[in-house]
Design a protein around this motif. Structure first.
Motif, short mmCIF file in Angstrom:
data_model
loop_
_atom_site.label_atom_id
_atom_site.label_comp_id
_atom_site.label_asym_id
_atom_site.label_seq_id
_atom_site.Cartn_x
_atom_site.Cartn_y
_atom_site.Cartn_z
N ILE A 75 0.85 -1.19 0.00
CA ILE A 75 0.00 0.00 0.00
C ILE A 75 0.89 1.25 0.00
CG2 ILE A 75 -1.77 1.27 1.29
CD1 ILE A 75 -2.32 -1.37 2.82
N VAL A 76 0.49 2.25 -0.78
CA VAL A 76 1.11 3.57 -0.71
C VAL A 76 -0.02 4.59 -0.55
CG1 VAL A 76 3.14 3.00 -2.12
CG2 VAL A 76 1.09 3.92 -3.23
N PRO A 77 0.29 5.75 0.00
CA PRO A 77 -0.74 6.80 0.04
C PRO A 77 -1.16 7.13 -1.40
CG PRO A 77 1.17 7.43 1.35
CD PRO A 77 1.55 6.20 0.59
N TYR A 78 -2.44 7.29 -1.62
CA TYR A 78 -2.91 7.62 -2.96
C TYR A 78 -2.28 8.93 -3.44
CZ TYR A 78 -6.00 8.21 -6.96
OH TYR A 78 -6.50 8.38 -8.23
N ALA A 79 -2.00 9.85 -2.52
CA ALA A 79 -1.36 11.12 -2.87
C ALA A 79 0.04 10.92 -3.45
CB ALA A 79 -1.29 12.03 -1.65
N ALA A 80 0.65 9.77 -3.21
CA ALA A 80 1.98 9.48 -3.74
C ALA A 80 1.95 9.07 -5.21
CB ALA A 80 2.64 8.37 -2.92
N VAL A 81 0.77 8.71 -5.70
CA VAL A 81 0.65 8.18 -7.06
C VAL A 81 0.58 9.32 -8.07
CG1 VAL A 81 -0.78 6.79 -8.63
CG2 VAL A 81 -0.51 6.10 -6.23
N LEU A 82 1.37 9.18 -9.13
CA LEU A 82 1.41 10.14 -10.22
C LEU A 82 0.95 9.43 -11.49
CD1 LEU A 82 2.54 12.86 -11.49
CD2 LEU A 82 4.62 11.56 -11.89
N GLY A 103 9.54 5.80 -10.06
CA GLY A 103 9.48 4.36 -10.24
C GLY A 103 8.07 3.93 -10.62
N ALA A 104 7.97 3.03 -11.60
CA ALA A 104 6.66 2.58 -12.08
C ALA A 104 5.96 1.74 -11.02
CB ALA A 104 6.83 1.78 -13.35
N VAL A 105 4.63 1.88 -10.96
CA VAL A 105 3.79 1.03 -10.11
C VAL A 105 2.58 0.61 -10.93
CG1 VAL A 105 4.49 2.06 -7.90
CG2 VAL A 105 2.53 3.01 -9.12
N VAL A 106 2.00 -0.50 -10.51
CA VAL A 106 0.73 -0.94 -11.09
C VAL A 106 -0.26 -0.95 -9.95
CG1 VAL A 106 -0.49 -2.82 -12.24
CG2 VAL A 106 1.90 -2.32 -12.84
N ILE A 107 -1.34 -0.21 -10.12
CA ILE A 107 -2.37 -0.09 -9.08
C ILE A 107 -3.36 -1.26 -9.22
CG2 ILE A 107 -4.20 1.37 -8.13
CD1 ILE A 107 -1.69 2.93 -7.95
N ASP A 108 -3.60 -1.93 -8.11
CA ASP A 108 -4.62 -2.98 -8.08
C ASP A 108 -5.96 -2.38 -7.71
OD1 ASP A 108 -5.77 -5.60 -8.02
OD2 ASP A 108 -5.51 -5.62 -5.84
N THR A 109 -5.99 -1.66 -6.58
CA THR A 109 -7.23 -1.09 -6.05
C THR A 109 -6.91 0.22 -5.36
OG1 THR A 109 -7.96 -3.34 -5.56
CG2 THR A 109 -9.19 -1.57 -4.53
N ILE A 110 -7.88 1.13 -5.39
CA ILE A 110 -7.78 2.36 -4.61
C ILE A 110 -8.93 2.35 -3.62
CG2 ILE A 110 -7.88 4.88 -4.67
CD1 ILE A 110 -6.78 4.61 -7.58
N LEU A 117 -1.03 -1.86 -4.42
CA LEU A 117 -0.19 -2.10 -5.58
C LEU A 117 -0.23 -3.56 -6.02
CD1 LEU A 117 3.00 -0.08 -4.58
CD2 LEU A 117 0.96 0.72 -5.79
N ALA A 118 -0.34 -3.77 -7.33
CA ALA A 118 -0.16 -5.10 -7.91
C ALA A 118 1.32 -5.30 -8.23
CB ALA A 118 -1.00 -5.25 -9.17
N ASP A 119 2.03 -4.18 -8.46
CA ASP A 119 3.46 -4.23 -8.73
C ASP A 119 4.07 -2.89 -8.36
OD1 ASP A 119 5.89 -5.32 -9.53
OD2 ASP A 119 5.59 -4.80 -11.64
N GLY A 120 5.31 -2.91 -7.91
CA GLY A 120 5.99 -1.68 -7.54
C GLY A 120 7.10 -1.97 -6.54
#
Length: 144
Positions: A75-82, A103-110, A117-120
């Motif tokens: 999990i990351v804070p949603y505010a961290a996602v670009l 760094g790339a991430v793949v979001i699973d769910t918000i 994250l599904a990946d990151g």
């Protein structure tokens, strides 16, 4: 009178030269104290951003980290996602204080304020949680 004119021209020239030197020194000082340093990485499309402490304070920079829920999902804070222009998702990873690399991430769910994250990056990785758009603007030179 002619002597006075020559002295005035000489004095004016000296003042102009001094102000040019002063302006050049001021411009040099601005370059030395730039709020951020942008450096190349192994990926030509991604830059490393290092902020000065003053710039970080002005931008309200906050650091969080990748956490895990009881099931182990990251999990990351949603505010961290670009989101970039193509819709790809990223976070800024902070390996060193005030230094960030996208760094790339793949979001699973918000859910609420959290992005699962599904990946990151692995659990415990420090990520930028506030000031993300400003750091991205610095990286891609928006306004430069």
């Amino acid at each position: 009178m002619a002597r006075f004119s020559v002295l005035m021209v000489a004095a004016s020239t000296a003042c102009l030269a001094a102000s040019c030197v002063s302006a050049a020194a001021a411009e040099s000082d601005v370059k030395k104290s730039a709020p951020a340093r942008v450096e190349a990485t192994n990926d030509a499309k991604i830059k490393k951003i290092t902020l000065t402490p003053k710039a970080a304070e002005r931008l309200g920079i906050l650091i969080d980290e990748v956490r895990a829920d009881p099931s182990g999902r990251r999990i990351v804070p949603y505010a961290a996602v670009l989101y970039d222009l193509t819709g790809k998702t990223w976070v800024y990873i902070s390996a060193d204080p005030l230094t960030f690399v996208r760094g790339a991430v793949v979001i699973d769910t918000i859910k609420g304020d959290n992005a699962y994250l599904a990946d990151g990056p692995p659990t415990g990785t420090k990520v930028l949680a506030a000031g993300v758009p400003e750091v991205f603007g610095t990286e891609v030179k928006v306004g430069h």
